[in-house]
Design a protein around this motif. Structure first.
Motif, short mmCIF file in Angstrom:
data_model
loop_
_atom_site.label_atom_id
_atom_site.label_comp_id
_atom_site.label_asym_id
_atom_site.label_seq_id
_atom_site.Cartn_x
_atom_site.Cartn_y
_atom_site.Cartn_z
N ASP A 294 1.05 -1.02 0.17
CA ASP A 294 0.16 -0.02 0.00
C ASP A 294 1.02 1.08 0.03
N LYS A 295 0.91 1.83 -0.95
CA LYS A 295 1.79 3.09 -1.08
C LYS A 295 1.55 4.32 -0.41
N LYS A 296 0.42 4.07 0.37
CA LYS A 296 -0.14 5.22 1.16
C LYS A 296 0.22 4.78 2.75
N LYS A 297 0.69 3.66 3.03
CA LYS A 297 1.03 3.50 4.51
C LYS A 297 2.44 2.47 4.48
N ASP A 298 2.90 1.89 3.52
CA ASP A 298 4.01 1.01 3.63
C ASP A 298 5.39 1.80 3.15
N VAL A 299 6.42 1.21 3.40
CA VAL A 299 7.68 1.80 3.24
C VAL A 299 8.60 0.90 2.44
N VAL A 300 9.15 1.32 1.29
CA VAL A 300 10.29 0.47 0.56
C VAL A 300 11.69 1.00 0.89
N VAL A 301 12.46 0.02 0.95
CA VAL A 301 13.82 0.48 1.47
C VAL A 301 14.90 -0.04 0.38
N PRO A 302 16.17 0.36 0.29
CA PRO A 302 16.96 -0.28 -0.58
C PRO A 302 17.70 -1.74 -0.05
N THR A 303 18.00 -2.38 -0.87
CA THR A 303 18.62 -3.46 -0.51
C THR A 303 20.18 -3.60 -0.29
N ILE A 304 20.87 -4.62 -0.18
CA ILE A 304 22.33 -4.60 -0.34
C ILE A 304 22.59 -5.32 -1.52
N THR A 305 23.71 -4.93 -2.29
CA THR A 305 23.90 -5.32 -3.76
C THR A 305 25.31 -6.24 -3.49
N PRO A 306 25.37 -6.96 -4.51
CA PRO A 306 26.33 -7.97 -4.68
C PRO A 306 27.88 -7.54 -4.54
N VAL A 307 28.13 -6.26 -4.76
CA VAL A 307 29.35 -5.56 -4.50
C VAL A 307 29.51 -5.07 -3.21
N GLN A 308 28.82 -5.28 -2.25
CA GLN A 308 29.04 -5.07 -1.00
C GLN A 308 28.10 -6.07 0.15
N HIS A 309 28.50 -7.56 -0.35
CA HIS A 309 28.04 -8.47 0.38
C HIS A 309 28.24 -8.45 2.08
N ASP A 310 29.54 -7.94 2.32
CA ASP A 310 29.72 -7.71 3.74
C ASP A 310 30.56 -6.82 3.70
N LEU B 66 14.14 5.56 9.09
CA LEU B 66 13.32 6.26 10.16
C LEU B 66 12.76 7.34 9.58
N ALA B 67 13.15 8.01 8.77
CA ALA B 67 12.63 9.32 8.29
C ALA B 67 11.19 8.99 7.45
N ALA B 68 11.33 7.70 6.75
CA ALA B 68 10.24 7.22 5.87
C ALA B 68 9.13 6.88 6.89
N LEU B 69 9.57 6.36 7.95
CA LEU B 69 8.94 5.94 9.00
C LEU B 69 7.88 6.99 9.76
N GLY B 70 8.71 7.83 10.05
CA GLY B 70 8.37 9.20 10.70
C GLY B 70 7.21 10.02 9.72
N GLN B 71 7.31 9.92 8.50
CA GLN B 71 6.54 10.48 7.50
C GLN B 71 5.28 9.99 7.53
N ARG B 72 5.43 8.57 7.82
CA ARG B 72 4.11 7.79 7.78
C ARG B 72 3.18 7.91 9.15
N VAL B 73 3.80 8.25 10.22
CA VAL B 73 3.30 8.65 11.48
C VAL B 73 2.52 9.72 11.40
N LEU B 74 3.13 10.70 10.59
CA LEU B 74 2.36 12.05 10.41
C LEU B 74 1.42 11.97 9.58
N GLU B 75 1.46 11.04 8.30
CA GLU B 75 0.27 11.01 7.47
C GLU B 75 -0.89 10.21 7.89
N LEU B 76 -0.43 9.10 8.68
CA LEU B 76 -1.55 8.25 9.23
C LEU B 76 -1.95 8.64 10.45
#
Length: 383
Positions: free
Chosen positions: A135-151, A361-371
């Protein structure tokens, strides 16, 4: 790192010390470990985290899926018992109907597997931004970790150096107008399978062309969401972007990936088996992302203006990519680069360079306000 070692230990018990290699991505691939990073940072974050539930605006549910399952697993087996427990043990779920609860779901397409009792109510944090699954009005999409930075050692050896180098350089580019290197019809020809020459032979180009021409899903006007890359990479090859003189499109990884990306003007991002991770590298190394997909929500879409530092095209627009890119002026590209540079650290989880935890955290904070969740305490209910 400790949590990932626990995952490997579990695999050894299941398959033996070496039999897990190549069977489970967690063994030699940490691209699924963003949830572990978030958990570790949150546990040490005394400013954000509180042990007093009456002060909380959000409740994070630590299911630790990354340490318990691999992608494609039945999440209901772990998430529903957890839901039953917190619903019967604490008053907070029932007080809000679960609206202020946060669940981190790792893995490719995993957001589609969240039980509806949770997905329809709580905030889901994940990598797969398919509008059919989140749900693009409540959920948050975050980046993954890529193969060139496994660890962390690999990050320091590879992406960190390129990331820092690009941050100190100018916006001038000596490379191609568009760059892409990766599998066309399957993951087998990804960045891990390097084309040693750095380019495809004519025979290889024609081989892939013949294959995609026989595939209806490679047509730009045909939607095929349930195949590799949703048919986007196939359509790119069908339209012969690899033959454009100012573009470098290769059907496998290339040995100069870390130097080619920061020298290109635009870098093509599509989904692969799942979310497609290259946009993380592109942001870190300051190549303007060309996002080609349909009905996908991008990382931090609720707090970042993607139009300011990237281009987004639909699959049907693939034939128009050459003229569209050639018509982006030098001045516009420099403006986009300046914005990209402001946000690049938000796409990397590793410290000290990455700020993905803070951006989440910023994206979650925006959801706190929006919801309207910031009114929980004012209403006097448990929060």
């Amino acid at each position: 790192a400790h949590l990932n070692r626990g995952s490997e230990a579990w695999m050894w018990r299941q398959w033996g010390a070496s039999k897990g290699q190549g069977c489970d991505p967690v063994y030699n691939r940490r691209i699924y470990a963003a949830q572990s990073h978030f958990d570790a940072h949150l546990l040490h974050d005394d400013y954000t985290r509180t042990s007093r539930p009456e002060r909380a605006l959000l409740y994070y549910v630590p299911v630790f899926l990354n340490q318990r399952v691999t992608w494609g697993a039945d999440l209901s087996h772990y998430m529903l018992p957890t839901l039953d427990y917190i619903r019967s043990r604490y008053p907070y779920w029932n007080a809000s109907g679960g609206r202020d609860h946060v669940w981190f779901v790792f893995g490719e397409r995993q957001t589609c597997l969240v039980p509806p009792e949770i997905a329809s109510r709580s905030i889901i944090v994940g990598h797969w931004g398919d509008e059919l699954c989140i749900d693009k009005k409540k959920d948050v999409v975050v980046p993954t970790i890529t193969p060139v930075q496994h660890d962390l050692p690999r990050f320091k050896q590879r992406l960190q150096r390129a990331m820092r180098s690009s941050a100190s350089s100018s916006f001038e580019r000596s490379g191609p107008l568009l760059f892409f290197a990766g599998g066309i019809t399957s993951f087998g020809a990804s960045q891990d399978n390097v084309r040693k020459s750095g380019n495809d032979s004519v025979d290889k180009q024609q081989k892939w062309l013949k294959r995609v021409l026989s595939d209806r899903c490679s047509r730009p006007d045909v939607e095929c969401r349930n195949i590799y890359s949703m048919g986007v990479r196939q359509a790119v090859w069908r339209e012969r972007l690899w033959a454009e003189p100012d573009m470098r499109v290769v059907s496998a990884g290339v040995p100069d990936y870390l130097s080619a990306v920061p020298q290109a003007r635009f870098c093509l991002h599509t989904e692969g088996n799942g979310w497609g991770a290259r946009v993380v590298d592109y942001m870190a190394m300051e190549c303007l992302p060309l996002m080609v997909n349909d009905r996908m929500v991008f990382p931090y879409a609720n707090i970042l203006n993607w139009a300011a530092f990237s281009l987004h095209l639909r699959k049907r627009q693939i034939p128009d990519i050459p003229p569209i890119l050639r018509n982006v002026s030098e001045g516009t590209q420099q403006q986009m680069h300046a914005v990209l540079r402001q946000y690049k650290r938000g796409f990397v989880w590793w410290r000290p360079d990455g700020l993905a935890y803070e951006y989440t955290l910023a994206a979650l904070g925006q959801r706190v306000l929006e919801l309207g969740l910031s009114n929980n305490r004012q209403r006097g209910r448990p929060a």
